[in-house]
Design a protein around this motif. Structure first.
Motif, PDB file in Angstrom:
ATOM      1  N   HIS A 150      40.056  46.345  36.634  1.00 19.55           N
ATOM      2  CA  HIS A 150      41.204  45.542  36.199  1.00 19.55           C
ATOM      3  C   HIS A 150      42.079  45.083  37.361  1.00 19.55           C
ATOM      4  O   HIS A 150      42.967  44.247  37.163  1.00 19.55           O
ATOM      5  CB  HIS A 150      42.093  46.351  35.246  1.00 19.55           C
ATOM      6  N   ILE A 151      41.895  45.641  38.552  1.00 22.16           N
ATOM      7  CA  ILE A 151      42.820  45.431  39.673  1.00 22.16           C
ATOM      8  C   ILE A 151      42.359  44.234  40.514  1.00 22.16           C
ATOM      9  O   ILE A 151      41.228  44.235  41.006  1.00 22.16           O
ATOM     10  CB  ILE A 151      42.893  46.694  40.544  1.00 22.16           C
ATOM     11  N   VAL A 227      39.816  38.134  30.569  1.00 24.82           N
ATOM     12  CA  VAL A 227      40.692  37.874  31.708  1.00 24.82           C
ATOM     13  C   VAL A 227      41.033  39.169  32.438  1.00 24.82           C
ATOM     14  O   VAL A 227      41.093  39.210  33.666  1.00 24.82           O
ATOM     15  CB  VAL A 227      41.987  37.164  31.253  1.00 24.82           C
ATOM     16  N   VAL A 228      41.244  40.241  31.684  1.00 24.70           N
ATOM     17  CA  VAL A 228      41.670  41.500  32.311  1.00 24.70           C
ATOM     18  C   VAL A 228      40.509  42.234  32.968  1.00 24.70           C
ATOM     19  O   VAL A 228      40.724  43.042  33.880  1.00 24.70           O
ATOM     20  CB  VAL A 228      42.390  42.428  31.299  1.00 24.70           C
ATOM     21  N   ASP A 229      39.293  41.992  32.519  1.00 24.08           N
ATOM     22  CA  ASP A 229      38.125  42.604  33.161  1.00 24.08           C
ATOM     23  C   ASP A 229      37.696  41.708  34.320  1.00 24.08           C
ATOM     24  O   ASP A 229      36.977  40.726  34.136  1.00 24.08           O
ATOM     25  CB  ASP A 229      36.986  42.773  32.156  1.00 24.08           C
ATOM     26  N   ILE A 230      38.128  42.058  35.530  1.00 27.06           N
ATOM     27  CA  ILE A 230      37.977  41.170  36.679  1.00 27.06           C
ATOM     28  C   ILE A 230      36.690  41.436  37.460  1.00 27.06           C
ATOM     29  O   ILE A 230      36.025  40.505  37.914  1.00 27.06           O
ATOM     30  CB  ILE A 230      39.185  41.319  37.619  1.00 27.06           C
ATOM     31  N   HIS A 231      36.335  42.722  37.620  1.00 24.03           N
ATOM     32  CA  HIS A 231      35.240  43.074  38.519  1.00 24.03           C
ATOM     33  C   HIS A 231      34.142  43.861  37.809  1.00 24.03           C
ATOM     34  O   HIS A 231      34.386  44.545  36.815  1.00 24.03           O
ATOM     35  CB  HIS A 231      35.739  43.961  39.673  1.00 24.03           C
ATOM     36  N   THR A 232      32.946  43.769  38.356  1.00 22.43           N
ATOM     37  CA  THR A 232      31.890  44.749  38.138  1.00 22.43           C
ATOM     38  C   THR A 232      31.447  45.209  39.526  1.00 22.43           C
ATOM     39  O   THR A 232      31.732  44.554  40.533  1.00 22.43           O
ATOM     40  CB  THR A 232      30.702  44.146  37.369  1.00 22.43           C
ATOM     41  N   PHE A 233      30.750  46.356  39.589  1.00 19.80           N
ATOM     42  CA  PHE A 233      30.503  46.962  40.892  1.00 19.80           C
ATOM     43  C   PHE A 233      29.040  47.340  41.091  1.00 19.80           C
ATOM     44  O   PHE A 233      28.388  47.853  40.183  1.00 19.80           O
ATOM     45  CB  PHE A 233      31.353  48.235  41.057  1.00 19.80           C
ATOM     46  N   ASP A 234      28.553  47.093  42.282  1.00 16.24           N
ATOM     47  CA  ASP A 234      27.324  47.716  42.750  1.00 16.24           C
ATOM     48  C   ASP A 234      27.729  49.046  43.385  1.00 16.24           C
ATOM     49  O   ASP A 234      28.686  49.087  44.176  1.00 16.24           O
ATOM     50  CB  ASP A 234      26.638  46.828  43.783  1.00 16.24           C
ATOM     51  N   PRO A 235      27.058  50.155  43.041  1.00 21.71           N
ATOM     52  CA  PRO A 235      27.488  51.463  43.568  1.00 21.71           C
ATOM     53  C   PRO A 235      27.586  51.507  45.091  1.00 21.71           C
ATOM     54  O   PRO A 235      28.544  52.064  45.640  1.00 21.71           O
ATOM     55  CB  PRO A 235      26.414  52.424  43.047  1.00 21.71           C
TER      56      PRO A 235
END
Length: 321
Positions: A150-151, A227-235
């Motif tokens: 979210h950041i 809108v609030v879900d900004i990122h996804t991550f590769d570990p």
């Protein structure tokens, strides 16, 4: 932190103009969305403060950080929501004294109310993760659950986390979506929502359809959630980000593959039907299915599948002494 600082009040009923503005401002979107959700968030996500969620929180924490250092004298939860992670870790003996922080005033209010009901030693502040309102070297531990995505500026937030940690202090973030996991979870959720809301339009199944105004409200919330879900991550990328912020002893672990493949359709189905249709028998079925699939993930699939395929990533690191 000055005692004269007064946190803003919650705003659970945003105007159309505010919602429109939120599409161009992820932080405003987070405040509006989570203030609106605060009163029903625990129910929506089946959050409790009993043995079920205490075991989940402590198991997740131990899986990435181990048991050394427990109990931590002081801890802060970043983006605490209703306090799920911190309060259950406190009940599980991982933490003695806690502080909740969130960008949403509504969430901070609910988290403090939950802590009071549980008799836990917790204070709280409305806080921007990129400018945490606590002095340097304040906490032994910083935790967060489903917050980093979210950041807007995650590296800045991680630098702030390290700033407020005491030398040798640890951070643990869990419940973050991986890039691949988020893709299949969203597709499964969208398909389940479409099937459920269309099949329940007709015949005897219409009793399983939520009132249209509730479906409309859920659709608006889902739109703002995008809108609030900004990122996804590769570990691996997340590990490099934490090291770049200055952390040492960095480690990322992933979980939930089979559990996510079943869990997302189940949660979406539950959001699309009237609450009274979800009997205790159904909830027990869903919970025990999740337990069995989580065990499959941990005991078998985690050994043979790449960690990038799993839905959740957890990460820990330490501030240099």
């Amino acid at each position: 932190m000055s005692d004269a600082v007064v946190d803003p009040p919650p705003n659970p009923h945003a105007t159309a103009e505010q919602v429109k503005a939120a599409y161009a401002d992820p932080k405003l979107a987070n405040v509006l969305y989570h203030d609106w959700e605060a009163g029903t968030y625990d129910e929506k996500w089946s959050i409790s403060y009993d043995e079920r969620c205490i075991s989940y929180a402590t198991d997740v924490f131990d899986a990435v950080a181990g048991e050394d250092g427990q109990p931590y004298p002081t801890a802060m939860e970043l983006g605490s929501g209703t306090g799920f992670f911190l309060l259950n870790l406190m009940q599980g003996g991982v933490i003695k004294k806690g502080s909740v922080t969130d960008l949403s005033p509504g969430m901070v209010r609910v988290a403090l109310r939950n802590a009071e009901k549980l008799g836990l030693d917790v204070d709280g502040r409305v806080a921007d993760a990129e400018r945490i309102p606590y002095p340097d070297n304040t906490f032994d531990l910083v935790v967060g659950h489903a917050v980093l995505h979210h950041i807007p500026d995650v590296p800045a937030a991680l630098r702030e986390v390290l700033r407020v940690l005491k030398p040798g202090g640890r951070f643990v973030f869990a419940g973050e979506p991986t890039k691949i996991g988020d893709f299949y979870a969203r597709k499964l959720g969208q398909l389940t929502w479409w099937l459920t809301t269309n099949v329940t339009k007709f015949g005897p199944l219409s009793a399983w359809r939520r009132p249209q105004e509730e479906l409309d409200e859920s659709s608006r919330a889902a739109a703002l959630e995008a809108v609030v879900d900004i990122h996804t991550f590769d570990p691996g990328d997340l590990e490099r980000m934490a090291r770049g912020a200055g952390a040492t002893e960095v480690r990322a672990v992933t979980e939930e593959f089979a559990a996510a493949l079943a869990g997302w359709p189940i949660r979406t189905f539950e959001a699309a039907v009237p609450a009274e249709k979800l009997t205790v028998r159904w909830r027990l079925f869903a919970y025990h299915l999740w337990l069995r699939l989580s065990a499959l993930d941990k005991k078998i699939l985690a050994r043979v599948l790449p960690r990038q395929l799993f839905y959740n990533v957890m990460i820990t690191g330490v501030k240099r002494p």
